[in-house]
Design a protein around this motif. Structure first.
Motif, PDB file in Angstrom:
ATOM      1  N   LYS A 178       0.814  -1.211   0.000  1.00  0.00           N
ATOM      2  CA  LYS A 178       0.000   0.000   0.000  1.00  0.00           C
ATOM      3  C   LYS A 178       0.851   1.266   0.000  1.00  0.00           C
ATOM      4  O   LYS A 178       0.553   2.195  -0.751  1.00  0.00           O
ATOM      5  CB  LYS A 178      -0.929  -0.035   1.217  1.00  0.00           C
ATOM      6  N   PRO A 179       1.919   1.334   0.817  1.00  0.00           N
ATOM      7  CA  PRO A 179       2.706   2.570   0.824  1.00  0.00           C
ATOM      8  C   PRO A 179       3.548   2.760  -0.440  1.00  0.00           C
ATOM      9  O   PRO A 179       4.163   3.800  -0.591  1.00  0.00           O
ATOM     10  CB  PRO A 179       3.615   2.419   2.048  1.00  0.00           C
ATOM     11  N   ASN A 188       3.102  -8.192   5.798  1.00  0.00           N
ATOM     12  CA  ASN A 188       2.463  -7.018   6.397  1.00  0.00           C
ATOM     13  C   ASN A 188       2.930  -5.717   5.750  1.00  0.00           C
ATOM     14  O   ASN A 188       2.629  -4.643   6.255  1.00  0.00           O
ATOM     15  CB  ASN A 188       2.786  -6.924   7.877  1.00  0.00           C
ATOM     16  N   SER A 189       3.754  -5.806   4.700  1.00  0.00           N
ATOM     17  CA  SER A 189       4.388  -4.614   4.127  1.00  0.00           C
ATOM     18  C   SER A 189       5.025  -3.770   5.225  1.00  0.00           C
ATOM     19  O   SER A 189       4.846  -2.557   5.294  1.00  0.00           O
ATOM     20  CB  SER A 189       3.382  -3.758   3.356  1.00  0.00           C
ATOM     21  N   GLY A 192       1.793   4.215   6.578  1.00  0.00           N
ATOM     22  CA  GLY A 192       0.927   3.071   6.291  1.00  0.00           C
ATOM     23  C   GLY A 192       1.631   1.735   6.177  1.00  0.00           C
ATOM     24  O   GLY A 192       1.058   0.772   5.673  1.00  0.00           O
ATOM     25  N   GLY A 251       2.977  -1.785   7.619  1.00  0.00           N
ATOM     26  CA  GLY A 251       2.452  -2.664   8.653  1.00  0.00           C
ATOM     27  C   GLY A 251       3.473  -2.911   9.754  1.00  0.00           C
ATOM     28  O   GLY A 251       4.585  -2.387   9.736  1.00  0.00           O
ATOM     29  N   GLY A 252       3.065  -3.731  10.734  1.00  0.00           N
ATOM     30  CA  GLY A 252       3.961  -4.039  11.843  1.00  0.00           C
ATOM     31  C   GLY A 252       4.787  -5.275  11.544  1.00  0.00           C
ATOM     32  O   GLY A 252       4.499  -6.037  10.623  1.00  0.00           O
ATOM     33  N   ALA A 260      -4.219  -3.422  10.615  1.00  0.00           N
ATOM     34  CA  ALA A 260      -3.265  -2.506   9.985  1.00  0.00           C
ATOM     35  C   ALA A 260      -2.386  -3.255   8.983  1.00  0.00           C
ATOM     36  O   ALA A 260      -2.105  -2.751   7.891  1.00  0.00           O
ATOM     37  CB  ALA A 260      -2.396  -1.842  11.044  1.00  0.00           C
ATOM     38  N   ASN A 261      -1.954  -4.433   9.359  1.00  0.00           N
ATOM     39  CA  ASN A 261      -1.073  -5.205   8.476  1.00  0.00           C
ATOM     40  C   ASN A 261      -1.774  -5.610   7.187  1.00  0.00           C
ATOM     41  O   ASN A 261      -1.189  -5.559   6.107  1.00  0.00           O
ATOM     42  CB  ASN A 261      -0.572  -6.467   9.192  1.00  0.00           C
ATOM     43  N   ALA A 298      -4.223  -4.010   5.860  1.00  0.00           N
ATOM     44  CA  ALA A 298      -4.431  -2.789   5.071  1.00  0.00           C
ATOM     45  C   ALA A 298      -3.151  -2.388   4.351  1.00  0.00           C
ATOM     46  O   ALA A 298      -3.186  -1.833   3.260  1.00  0.00           O
ATOM     47  CB  ALA A 298      -4.886  -1.650   5.973  1.00  0.00           C
ATOM     48  N   ALA A 299      -2.011  -2.668   4.986  1.00  0.00           N
ATOM     49  CA  ALA A 299      -0.733  -2.273   4.380  1.00  0.00           C
ATOM     50  C   ALA A 299      -0.389  -3.151   3.192  1.00  0.00           C
ATOM     51  O   ALA A 299       0.372  -2.752   2.322  1.00  0.00           O
ATOM     52  CB  ALA A 299       0.382  -2.339   5.416  1.00  0.00           C
TER      53      ALA A 299
END
Lengths: 252, 226, 637
Positions: free
Chosen positions: A105-106, A171-172, A210, A212-213, B83-84, B86-87
């Motif tokens: 996404k980022p 998770n990007s 944006g 992820g973790g 969040a993950n 979505a990323a």
């Protein structure tokens, strides 16, 4: 050697993309993957079609521009190399090779295989530096740094900011990238004054962009062309905890 | 400030996950040690149960604390997972494991199943609303809650044994990644200790699987005269 | 064309100090009122953007890459020179100055080179303070290695990625200023023209490479740090995107182009393996510290390297240049390699290669030490060739690597267009006819960190007028011309691809204007290039359109410029009837094949003035006067 290339084509950021298949025939085993794309592009041009847009620049694995996911692996099948250093001898003759852009996404796709990775720049702008103006520096030897420390700092500083870690992560997450910078500067005595501030600021922007973790799967380490190790993420976590504990409410 | 960071940043949430994970892991160990009383016979197990249940204040304090820890662990997991996801909304046409383990990639899945298993387990042995838990096992001859009989009876049923073995199996899998991940999230990992930590995680996960699934399996297969 | 080098008076050692005293200053409150455009974000442009922003100027920085961190400075491997004399081996500012002038075969401006040697010291300090992880000794102090063309160890390094580390240093300083809002960064944006207002450089026309939008940016001064033009040869060690468009279009607007024929061929690159090849990869010169170059003594040797006994090997650099041996300067080592290959003693496919052998070093130091020093280079060699250089010698061959020529600048780094400054490889100033290893990084950073922040102030302090508006007639005219050229490129719709033209141009130049040049060849090359250029504008095929990301269109504009620049390169080589440094005219060489300079006629910089499309350009000269140095025949024997 002959190959089929299944390549992701997408007109721009807002369009939806799809795969197109192209043929690459009479390929030399010592030809690089990007040189095959060059040839396919010349053929496409001559056939009156639009060539495949892909990012590349130095073609020697240091600038970090190239960014293909080849057969599901960011930077392809070889260990510790970038997409531009993948040679066709790594593939089987007759193979169909799937080529996709980095997906996260980022990192929005700008066209075909080209993505926008400026989110990385924004993270660095938040704190990936030592605040020293030109001309303020003391003599370079005034601050001895042990060889082991300098070498470890180099290992971290060697990150080329290509974004393969993000592309590989389910998770990007950009933790490997951020941890490399935090480790590089955090190991050096010059980096100490801003150490706490740096990790807090960079993580803040990392989250805001944006990414992820981190779930510590280790995919990032496996694809990193410069071998940045997962242990740096642990260092980042450590620095972040310390910085959060030391943080004073009034400091911005 | 530390609190704000803990609850807002991705790293903070991971620290929460790790920290609550450690506590839950500790509980699992204690729980397992307690379970082993079954091998010492009815007297020992029911005594142990009596001891726990007699101190209502401590028991409920402990239960609420545990619930809070689970809630935090869950909250961090859910928000991070959202969040993950979505990323990384788009998947690759071709996907490779890239040197990762199934356990590490499936923490959400194993976590969800374990959660389901825990709820089932509570309904089964604590609330005792699972069908097939007869009334007459409620009290032993000394008037204590007859945990021993309840457990031994339950694990005659192959379905229940199956559920418990699969449940603790996934718990162990969850822990095999969770334990080493915990070291990293808390910043206690580097090249020197990493192999040790990974081995420790695997050993403990294995221990818990053997130690936990040992009870239903031993009962079912009559490895001892229950 | 007026060419005043503005060299300060006084003794050489005092020139920079006294000049800085005489330069006008802009007071801090006024700096905020000035806008500066910087094109390029490498060591020169990046360092300048950061330093100027720190001083308070408002900077707009442009790069064609997706991030300023990707500028091609990043690819420099070996190191950066500085006259620190940390090794106590007799180094000094004067010695670095002398080595650089001599290395450049006495074709560089004395005052500039002396200043470069002076500020080299500050560069190392600055970079160390930024956190550049230089190689260190166990005691914690900085380590040095030796490089070609010098007999002292003055090269600082970060393993085999010194350029990367220095660039990341400059990038971090730049990023800090972007974060503070003092620099506005425009990545993926290409400069397509320079805007002159009243003869002063006041703005640029750019194209956003993602949206295709053509824009005009105005400022009080324009700085170009856009690197060299080596890609005119198609195959080179440059990045694929490296181009001459910014400096060439400035040249077409009146900036003098100095010494275009001074192009450097680096001796240690991985040989070409096929016609699909898009790029040549450099193996750092530092390898020559421990590697020994050799070829078989016999013509047509068929045995594998390890089967050839010592007695049948010719360690040609050690034989020809005993005192410098394998560390002879680049031009000399390249030509020696070419000579032995021309004799038919080259190795590998096509006989275009020589061995670079580490067997002796591995025996002397152990494989572990060699691995520590060069592992990343050995790995890179392995990735490209599939060969293990720990077990068999590397094969290397010279390749285009750097261009000493560039836009003419005075002592203040200002071109003959007032307000247009040029830094680093894009200018011609410091390396004469040949650059020594580890001096490019030094020059880029010297210009960006320590020269331009002083000299630009002097220009700006004299500028009283307001920044011109983006809709002034000059800007509108420039923008219109840019739009028209793009339209034209897209409308040709011929049959040949841009790459085909570029390859053809590269081959013409490599054959006739490469390592050895002569009158017949150069004359032929000029007409070939003219014909090729004419054909390009009739028959090139540029697919796609202009309002989105179109890499073909980007390439087309760059190749169009190369087709003009290539001709100028040949013209310059033709007019310079002497051999010096990298420029070897076969008519002017000693019996041993060494350069024969003609100081009487050619101790000058040739500065070309653009006279219009397909017009013959005019050659001006800046006489090089040597106050300190006695011109001698360069000898590394």
């Amino acid at each position: 050697m002959n190959f089929k290339l299944k390549v992701w084509r997408q007109a721009d950021h807002t369009s939806s993309g799809s795969f197109e298949t192209y043929e690459a025939n009479n390929v030399n085993a010592n030809q690089s993957f990007m040189e095959v794309l060059d040839v396919v592009n010349d053929d496409l041009t001559k056939a009156g079609k639009e060539p495949i847009a892909f990012d590349h620049d130095c073609r020697e694995g240091i600038c970090g521009t190239c960014s293909c996911v080849i057969n599901g692996e960011p930077h392809g099948p070889e260990d510790k190399v970038t997409s531009c250093q993948v040679y066709m001898r790594s593939f089987q003759d007759g193979e169909t090779i799937t080529v996709e852009p980095f997906r996260a996404k980022p990192f929005p796709i700008l066209k075909d295989l080209v993505t926008d990775r400026s989110a990385f720049d924004k993270i660095i702008q938040a704190g990936g530096f030592i605040s020293v103006n030109t001309g303020q520096a003391p003599d370079a030897n005034a601050l001895p740094i042990g060889r082991e420390t300098a070498e470890l700092a180099f290992d971290a500083a060697h990150c080329i900011g290509c974004g393969a870690c993000v592309a590989a992560c389910k998770n990007s997450s950009a933790m490997l990238f951020v941890s490399a910078k935090v480790t590089h500067l955090g190991l050096l005595p010059q980096g100490q004054p801003e150490r706490n501030r740096r990790s807090l600021k960079m993580v803040e922007v990392m989250d805001a962009q944006g990414f992820g973790g981190c779930t510590n799967t280790g995919a990032c380490e496996a694809v990193c062309p410069k071998g940045i190790p997962l242990e740096f993420i642990s260092r980042l976590n450590r620095d972040y905890i310390t910085a959060s504990l030391m943080e004073r409410p009034e400091s911005e | 400030m530390i609190l704000k960071r803990l609850f807002q940043s991705t790293i903070g949430k991971k620290i929460l996950m790790a920290f609550t994970g450690v506590l839950l892991f500790g509980f699992v160990i204690i729980h397992m040690l307690g379970n082993w009383q079954v091998f010492a016979g009815a007297e020992a197990l029911n005594d142990y149960a009596q001891l726990i249940q007699s101190k209502a204040f401590v028991l409920w304090g402990f239960r609420l604390g545990l619930l809070a820890v689970v809630a935090l662990h869950l909250w961090a997991a859910i928000t991070l997972t959202i969040a993950n996801r979505a990323a990384a909304p788009e998947k690759y046409a071709e996907s490779k494991t890239l040197g990762t383990t199934w356990a590490s990639r499936s923490m959400t899945l194993s976590g969800c199943i374990v959660l389901g298993f825990i709820i089932f387990h509570l309904l089964h042995f604590t609330v005792r609303t699972v069908p097939g838990t007869p009334e007459y096992f409620q009290q032993d001859l000394k008037g204590r809650h007859d945990v021993y009989a309840m457990v031994v009876h339950a694990f005659q049923n192959p379905w229940l044994v199956g559920i418990y073995v699969v449940g603790v199996g996934l718990l162990s899998l969850h822990l095999s990644h969770g334990l080493q991940s915990m070291f990293r999230s808390l910043g206690w990992s580097d090249k020197r200790y990493l192999p040790l930590q990974m081995n420790l995680a695997r050993i403990f996960a294995g221990l818990i699987f053997v130690g936990m699934s040992g009870v239903p399996l031993a009962i079912f297969f009559q490895l001892k005269d229950f | 064309m007026k060419l005043d080098p503005k060299i300060p008076s006084g003794p050489l050692e005092k020139k920079w100090d006294s000049h800085r005293m005489n330069l006008k200053l802009v007071n801090p409150a006024n700096k905020r009122k000035y806008k500066v455009i910087v094109v390029g974000s490498g060591l020169g442009g990046g360092a300048a953007s950061a330093s100027l922003a720190e001083l308070g100027y408002n900077v707009k920085c442009f790069c064609f890459q997706d991030s300023p961190r990707r500028a091609h400075s990043i690819a420099a491997q070996g190191g950066i020179n500085a006259a620190k004399n940390y090794q106590n081996d007799g180094d000094s500012i004067k010695r670095l100055f002398y080595d650089t002038i001599k290395g450049g075969d006495f074709r560089a401006r004395e005052a500039n080179v002396y200043r470069l040697a002076q500020v080299s010291i500050n560069i190392i300090d600055q970079c160390a303070a930024q956190g550049v992880p230089f190689g260190r000794e166990y005691g914690g102090l900085l380590a040095n290695r030796s490089f070609g063309g010098s007999q002292v160890s003055r090269t600082f390094y970060s393993r085999g990625a010194t350029g990367q580390q220095l660039l990341i240093g400059a990038y971090s300083a730049l990023s800090r200023q972007i974060g503070l809002g003092k620099v506005q960064m425009f990545p993926r944006t290409e400069m397509l023209d320079l805007i002159l207002v009243d003869g002063h450089a006041k703005g640029i026309v750019t194209r956003n490479l993602v949206t295709g939008k053509i824009e005009t940016h105005m400022a009080d001064a324009v700085i170009l740090g856009t690197g060299g033009y080596g890609n005119v040869f198609y195959l080179s060690t440059y990045a694929r995107g490296s181009n001459a468009t910014a400096i060439w279009r400035a040249h077409k607007k009146g900036a003098g182009f100095a010494n275009p024929c001074f192009t450097q061929i680096h001796p240690t690159c991985i040989p070409v393996s096929g016609d699909y090849q898009s790029k040549l990869t450099l193996m750092s010169e530092s390898l020559r510290n421990d590697g020994r170059c050799w070829v078989p003594k016999a013509v047509g040797e068929k045995r594998a390297a390890h089967e050839i006994p010592e007695t049948d090997r010719d360690y040609f650099l050690e034989r020809m240049y005993p005192s410098y041996g394998n560390l002879a300067p680049r031009d000399i080592a390249s030509r020696a390699a070419k000579r032995v290959c021309d004799e038919g003693r080259g190795v590998g496919p096509g006989g275009l290669g020589v061995y670079l052998d580490f067997a002796e070093a591995i025996q002397r130091l152990g494989e572990k030490t060699v691995r520590e020093r060069y592992s990343n280079l050995f790995d890179m060699y392995h990735e490209i060739t599939g060969e293990n250089a720990y077990q068999q010698p590397m094969r290397i061959y010279p390749a285009i690597h750097y261009t000493m020529g560039g836009l003419w600048v005075d002592y203040n780094l200002m071109s003959n267009i007032p307000g247009l400054f040029v830094l680093g490889e894009a200018n011609f100033s410091d390396h004469g006819a040949n650059r020594l290893g580890a001096s490019a990084l030094m020059q880029g950073l010297a210009d960006g960190y320590f020269v331009i922040p002083y000299t630009i102030g002097d220009y700006l302090a004299n500028q009283k007028q307001k920044t011109p508006a983006t809709d002034c007639p000059e800007a509108q005219a420039a923008e219109k011309a840019v739009r028209e050229e793009i339209k034209q490129l897209l409308s040709i719709n011929g049959t040949k691809t841009i790459n085909e033209y570029h390859k053809e141009l590269g081959k013409i130049l490599w054959d006739h204007c490469g390592m050895a040049r002569n009158k017949t060849g150069l004359t032929k090359a000029i007409s070939l290039i003219q014909a090729l250029r004419e054909d390009f504008w009739k028959n090139v095929k540029v697919p796609g359109d202009s309002n989105n990301l179109n890499q073909s269109l980007e390439k087309a504009g760059r190749v169009a410029d190369f087709l003009e620049l290539g001709e100028l390169l040949c013209r310059d080589a033709l007019e310079r009837e002497e051999s010096c440094g990298c420029h070897l005219r076969e008519e002017y060489q000693t019996e041993e094949g060494e350069c024969q300079r003609n100081d009487e006629k050619f101790a000058h910089a040739a500065v070309w003035e653009y006279k219009g499309k397909n017009q013959i350009p005019v050659r001006h000269t800046e006489q090089l006067t040597y106050e300190e140095i006695h011109l001698t025949t360069r000898s590394y024997k």
